[in-house]
Design an enzyme around this catalytic site. Structure first.
Site, short mmCIF file in Angstrom:
data_model
loop_
_atom_site.label_atom_id
_atom_site.label_comp_id
_atom_site.label_asym_id
_atom_site.label_seq_id
_atom_site.Cartn_x
_atom_site.Cartn_y
_atom_site.Cartn_z
N SER A 110 0.85 -1.18 0.00
CA SER A 110 0.00 0.00 0.00
C SER A 110 0.89 1.24 0.00
O SER A 110 2.05 1.19 0.44
CB SER A 110 -0.85 -0.06 1.27
OG SER A 110 -1.23 1.22 1.65
N SER A 111 0.33 2.37 -0.45
CA SER A 111 1.14 3.59 -0.51
C SER A 111 1.53 4.10 0.88
O SER A 111 2.43 4.93 1.00
CB SER A 111 0.38 4.68 -1.25
OG SER A 111 -0.83 4.96 -0.58
N CYS A 112 0.87 3.58 1.94
CA CYS A 112 1.20 4.07 3.29
C CYS A 112 2.57 3.57 3.76
O CYS A 112 3.02 3.95 4.84
CB CYS A 112 0.11 3.70 4.28
SG CYS A 112 0.03 1.95 4.57
N TYR A 139 0.35 -1.02 10.45
CA TYR A 139 -0.03 -1.63 9.16
C TYR A 139 1.11 -1.43 8.15
O TYR A 139 1.50 -2.38 7.44
CB TYR A 139 -1.30 -0.94 8.68
CG TYR A 139 -1.83 -1.39 7.35
CD1 TYR A 139 -2.49 -2.61 7.22
CD2 TYR A 139 -1.72 -0.58 6.22
CE1 TYR A 139 -3.01 -3.00 6.00
CE2 TYR A 139 -2.25 -0.97 5.00
CZ TYR A 139 -2.88 -2.19 4.89
OH TYR A 139 -3.40 -2.58 3.68
N LYS A 143 3.46 -4.11 6.08
CA LYS A 143 3.58 -4.13 4.62
C LYS A 143 5.05 -4.00 4.18
O LYS A 143 5.47 -4.64 3.21
CB LYS A 143 2.75 -2.99 4.00
CG LYS A 143 1.25 -3.21 4.14
CD LYS A 143 0.82 -4.40 3.30
CE LYS A 143 -0.67 -4.63 3.30
NZ LYS A 143 -1.03 -5.88 2.63
N HIS A 186 -12.85 3.39 3.26
CA HIS A 186 -11.99 4.44 2.69
C HIS A 186 -12.86 5.57 2.13
O HIS A 186 -14.09 5.48 2.12
CB HIS A 186 -11.12 3.85 1.59
CG HIS A 186 -10.12 2.85 2.09
ND1 HIS A 186 -10.09 1.54 1.68
CD2 HIS A 186 -9.10 2.97 2.98
CE1 HIS A 186 -9.11 0.90 2.29
NE2 HIS A 186 -8.48 1.75 3.09
N1 LIG Z 1 -8.59 -1.08 -0.86
C1 LIG Z 1 -7.64 -0.20 -1.12
O1 LIG Z 1 -7.89 0.99 -1.35
C2 LIG Z 1 -6.21 -0.63 -1.14
C3 LIG Z 1 -5.26 0.35 -1.40
C4 LIG Z 1 -3.93 -0.02 -1.41
C5 LIG Z 1 -3.58 -1.32 -1.17
N2 LIG Z 1 -4.52 -2.26 -0.93
C6 LIG Z 1 -4.03 -3.62 -0.65
O2 LIG Z 1 -4.70 -4.61 -1.41
C7 LIG Z 1 -4.81 -5.80 -0.63
C8 LIG Z 1 -6.25 -6.26 -0.63
O3 LIG Z 1 -7.07 -5.20 -0.13
P1 LIG Z 1 -8.66 -5.21 -0.32
O4 LIG Z 1 -9.07 -3.79 -0.40
O5 LIG Z 1 -9.04 -6.17 -1.37
O6 LIG Z 1 -9.11 -5.76 1.10
P2 LIG Z 1 -10.43 -6.55 1.48
O7 LIG Z 1 -11.52 -6.22 0.52
O8 LIG Z 1 -10.65 -6.33 2.94
O9 LIG Z 1 -10.02 -8.06 1.23
C9 LIG Z 1 -9.09 -8.75 2.02
C10 LIG Z 1 -9.41 -10.20 1.97
O10 LIG Z 1 -8.49 -10.91 2.80
C11 LIG Z 1 -9.21 -11.86 3.55
N3 LIG Z 1 -8.55 -12.15 4.82
C12 LIG Z 1 -8.23 -11.28 5.80
N4 LIG Z 1 -7.66 -11.92 6.84
C13 LIG Z 1 -7.64 -13.24 6.50
C14 LIG Z 1 -7.19 -14.40 7.15
N5 LIG Z 1 -6.65 -14.36 8.38
N6 LIG Z 1 -7.34 -15.59 6.53
C15 LIG Z 1 -7.91 -15.66 5.30
N7 LIG Z 1 -8.35 -14.59 4.61
C16 LIG Z 1 -8.22 -13.40 5.22
C17 LIG Z 1 -10.55 -11.21 3.81
O11 LIG Z 1 -11.51 -12.17 4.16
P3 LIG Z 1 -12.60 -11.82 5.31
O12 LIG Z 1 -13.25 -10.54 4.84
O13 LIG Z 1 -13.49 -12.99 5.31
O14 LIG Z 1 -11.80 -11.63 6.56
C18 LIG Z 1 -10.81 -10.53 2.47
O15 LIG Z 1 -11.43 -11.42 1.56
C19 LIG Z 1 -4.28 -5.48 0.76
O16 LIG Z 1 -2.97 -5.95 0.87
C20 LIG Z 1 -4.27 -3.97 0.80
O17 LIG Z 1 -3.23 -3.47 1.57
C21 LIG Z 1 -5.84 -1.95 -0.91
#
Ligand SMILES: NC(=O)c1ccc[n+]([C@@H]2O[C@H](COP(=O)([O-])OP(=O)(O)OC[C@H]3O[C@@H](n4cnc5c(N)ncnc54)[C@H](OP(=O)(O)O)[C@@H]3O)[C@@H](O)[C@H]2O)c1
Length: 327
Positions: A110-112, A139, A143, A186
């Site tokens: 992530s950008s953070c 966090y 990362k 967000h």
């Molecule tokens: N969203 C953004 O704006 C953004 C920006 C920059 C980077 N990212 C990066 O992209 C990645 C994905 O983000 P996202 O936005 O897709 O997040 P998300 O929608 O919350 O999805 C994360 C997934 O991981 C699963 N998960 C979490 N803990 C787990 C565990 N212990 N065992 C198995 N599964 C688990 C969650 O399942 P449950 O929901 O069932 O727990 C969920 O399906 C992350 O690394 C994040 O840092 C996201």
């Protein structure tokens, strides 16, 4: 004989993971060669379960899009969960991948990870050059450790085992499958939720925190997924040319930023809210600007395709179908 890789998408139900699955299918990858497990089926913080899963499934490639994710409020309220769960998920997956012969893995950060006062736009070499934003430091540290895990496995096992683990750092993402939780979301999903609610309730005014002046960058999640496939499929020579063994992460951004005021206006238009937008200037603004420098990825042949207006429209349609009924 051609070998279609077996791909494990960790976090396939999340916003990014589900977009990666869509992208794999759209690019012709057979569904039966994509391995997925829900959180309930496989807790990725649990080391022996993760090792057993990899030993049984033997995937060829991994997209590591599972993480504990949230906004400022969630990061501030649950710092222990954010650092512990993210460290465990990535350490378990990366090590189990190595032990089971996975050559290609893509880690999502992530950008953070970049310092609070990093020069804008933020280049990859800003990593570890200053202090992090305190609210999401746990966090961000997790990362950064994920990037360093990939780099360390590459350095130790790249030559002997052909390990090639890469990292991408997305800017703020939005789109189908976003999180609309009133406290943990967000900025884009939070504003879509609030504008929609205000429209349905005929509210005359929406009040937004801060001055509206800070600039932020937003990328549609399917563009992010396309970038993930692009990066993992680059030849090693190409990837190595533009990265360094100990500075290997690649930024993924839209390339332009907008003010929060412009974003609010765009969401108002998308949702069709007729009332007034006001700004509560007694509330903090956060950093004046957060923009990624994505020139490295652009030089590698990738560029975002989805404009903000079209992307917001698609996000709002997904919101209406999957979330609005729960309000
Ligand atoms: N969203 C953004 O704006 C953004 C920006 C920059 C980077 N990212 C990066 O992209 C990645 C994905 O983000 P996202 O936005 O897709 O997040 P998300 O929608 O919350 O999805 C994360 C997934 O991981 C699963 N998960 C979490 N803990 C787990 C565990 N212990 N065992 C198995 N599964 C688990 C969650 O399942 P449950 O929901 O069932 O727990 C969920 O399906 C992350 O690394 C994040 O840092 C996201």
């Amino acid at each position: 004989m051609s070998h279609t890789p077996k791909i494990f998408v960790a976090g396939h139900r999340g916003m990014v993971g589900s977009a990666i699955v869509r992208q794999l299918l759209a690019q012709g990858h057979p569904a039966e060669r994509i391995v997925m497990r829900t959180h309930a089926e496989l807790d990725l913080t649990h080391q022996s379960s993760v090792r057993a899963f990899f030993a049984a499934e033997k995937p060829d490639q991994v997209y590591l899009a599972a993480a504990k994710v949230g906004g400022i409020h969630a990061n501030n309220t649950y710092p222990a969960e954010f650092i512990y769960q993210n460290l465990m998920i990535q350490a378990n997956i990366i090590d189990a991948a190595f032990r089971n012969g996975v050559k290609k893995l893509l880690f999502l950060g992530s950008s953070c990870i970049y310092p609070k006062l990093a020069p804008q736009p933020m280049r990859e070499d800003a990593l570890l050059s200053g202090s992090l934003e305190p609210t999401n430091e746990p966090y961000a540290i997790a990362k950064i450790a994920g990037i360093k895990l990939c780099e360390s496995y590459n350095r130790q096992y790249g030559g002997s085992h052909g390990v090639d683990y890469r990292s991408v750092m997305p800017t703020n993402l939005y789109g189908p499958g976003d999180n609309y939780h009133p406290e943990n979301s967000h900025v884009i999903p939070a504003l879509i939720f609030r504008f929609h609610e205000a429209k349905v309730k005929n509210a005359p005014i929406i009040k937004i925190w801060g001055t509206g002046a800070p600039r932020r960058e937003f990328l549609y999640v399917d563009d992010m997924a396309a970038a993930c496939l692009h990066v993992i499929n680059l030849s090693k020579a190409t990837y190595d040319q533009l990265t360094q063994p100990m500075l290997s992460q690649i930024n993924v951004g839209y390339g332009e930023d907008i003010t929060i005021r412009q974003l609010a206006e765009a969401i108002r238009k998308t949702v069709g809210f007729q009332g007034e937008i006001t700004f509560d200037t007694s509330k903090p603004d956060g950093a004046p600007r957060k923009l990624m420098d994505s020139s490295c990825l652009n030089a590698l042949g990738w560029k975002a395709q989805m404009g903000l207006e079209e992307g917001l429209h698609a996000a709002y349609q997904d919101f209406l179908i999957n979330y609005a009924s729960k309000i």
